[in-house]
Design an enzyme around this catalytic site. Sequence first.
Site, short mmCIF file in Angstrom:
data_model
loop_
_atom_site.label_atom_id
_atom_site.label_comp_id
_atom_site.label_asym_id
_atom_site.label_seq_id
_atom_site.Cartn_x
_atom_site.Cartn_y
_atom_site.Cartn_z
N GLU A 1 22.46 8.89 -9.59
CA GLU A 1 21.08 8.52 -9.95
C GLU A 1 20.06 9.41 -9.22
O GLU A 1 18.95 9.62 -9.69
CB GLU A 1 20.80 7.04 -9.62
N ASN A 2 20.46 9.94 -8.06
CA ASN A 2 19.52 10.78 -7.29
C ASN A 2 19.14 12.08 -8.03
O ASN A 2 18.14 12.71 -7.71
CB ASN A 2 20.08 11.14 -5.91
N ASP B 1 20.14 4.94 4.06
CA ASP B 1 18.88 4.78 3.33
C ASP B 1 17.69 4.78 4.29
O ASP B 1 17.81 4.32 5.43
CB ASP B 1 18.96 3.46 2.54
N SER C 1 23.58 10.21 -4.81
CA SER C 1 24.17 9.44 -5.90
C SER C 1 23.92 10.15 -7.24
O SER C 1 23.04 11.01 -7.32
CB SER C 1 23.56 8.03 -5.96
C1 FPP Z 1 18.30 7.86 1.06
O1 FPP Z 1 17.02 7.81 1.65
C2 FPP Z 1 18.98 9.07 1.43
C3 FPP Z 1 19.38 10.05 0.59
C4 FPP Z 1 19.18 9.98 -0.89
C5 FPP Z 1 20.03 11.27 1.08
C6 FPP Z 1 20.93 11.11 2.25
C7 FPP Z 1 21.13 12.42 2.83
C8 FPP Z 1 21.21 12.69 4.15
C9 FPP Z 1 21.25 11.67 5.21
C10 FPP Z 1 21.25 14.11 4.51
C11 FPP Z 1 22.50 14.50 5.19
C12 FPP Z 1 23.65 14.70 4.37
C13 FPP Z 1 24.23 15.88 4.17
C14 FPP Z 1 25.68 15.92 3.87
C15 FPP Z 1 23.50 17.16 4.25
P1 FPP Z 1 15.77 7.76 0.70
O2 FPP Z 1 15.34 9.15 0.43
O3 FPP Z 1 16.09 6.96 -0.53
O4 FPP Z 1 14.72 7.02 1.58
P2 FPP Z 1 13.59 6.03 1.07
O5 FPP Z 1 14.29 4.89 0.39
O6 FPP Z 1 12.91 5.62 2.33
O7 FPP Z 1 12.71 6.80 0.15
#
Ligand code: FPP
Length: 234
Positions: free
Chosen positions: A61-62, A14, A59
Amino acid sequence: MTANNLEHVAIIMDGNGRWAQKRGLPRLAGHEKGAETLQEVVKAAVDLGVRYLTVYAFSTENWNRDKEEVSGLMKLLRKYMNSEFKPMQEEGVRILFMGERDMLDADIVEQMAKIERDSKANDKFTLCIALSYGSRQEIVSAVKKIALLAKKEDINIKDIDARMVADMLYTRSIPDPDIVIRTSGEKRISNYLLWQIAYSELFFTPTLWPDFGREELEQIISEFKQRERRYGKN
Ligand code: FPP
């Protein structure tokens, strides 16, 4: 006290968005940097003797995020599948995906199946990628499978136990996580591996995922080894 045995680390990656925002960059730049961190953490985990690493990449939810961010993440995933998974496979990493595949584009699903097939025989290290994953959905789908078996009288209701439920989950072939790490200071589980983490040790770090790395993983593992795991006993 002997040090705890460690097989499986699960991570909620995250903070990519906040990492980018702090630098005045688009959120996707945070995800790109996050993907680089993932490569580094896989190498570190292999070196540190971990056998299974499960990461929350997307997820269920994403899907509700901004269209542009979702398509950017899918593009990043396609790029990652084409460039990064091959060298990992060649180094002996088995790659598994878990989640609702019917939500994903057909080319991605095909590529996922190919990667799983090609890396199937690797037994040194397993990278499990939770993609379009939600733990409640996973449990609901396990319940449905068991209900169907009971309806067909393939099983007796009295034989339903924790082992049978675990065997119906996406993670059926891998041990439960010993450690769960969430980066970025949030202290939530967010529908991640709810069944599997019943006795996992939880670690929350303020570090944003793109800034996470080998050193911090090492510190967490060394703290884990000192923790007393009681599994409900005294
Ligand atoms: C959460 O950070 C992260 C994600 C929803 C995506 C995770 C994906 C990667 C690390 C990319 C690599 C993975 C692959 C397999 C290509 P957030 O966007 O919720 O951050 P925030 O809470 O600061 O907004």
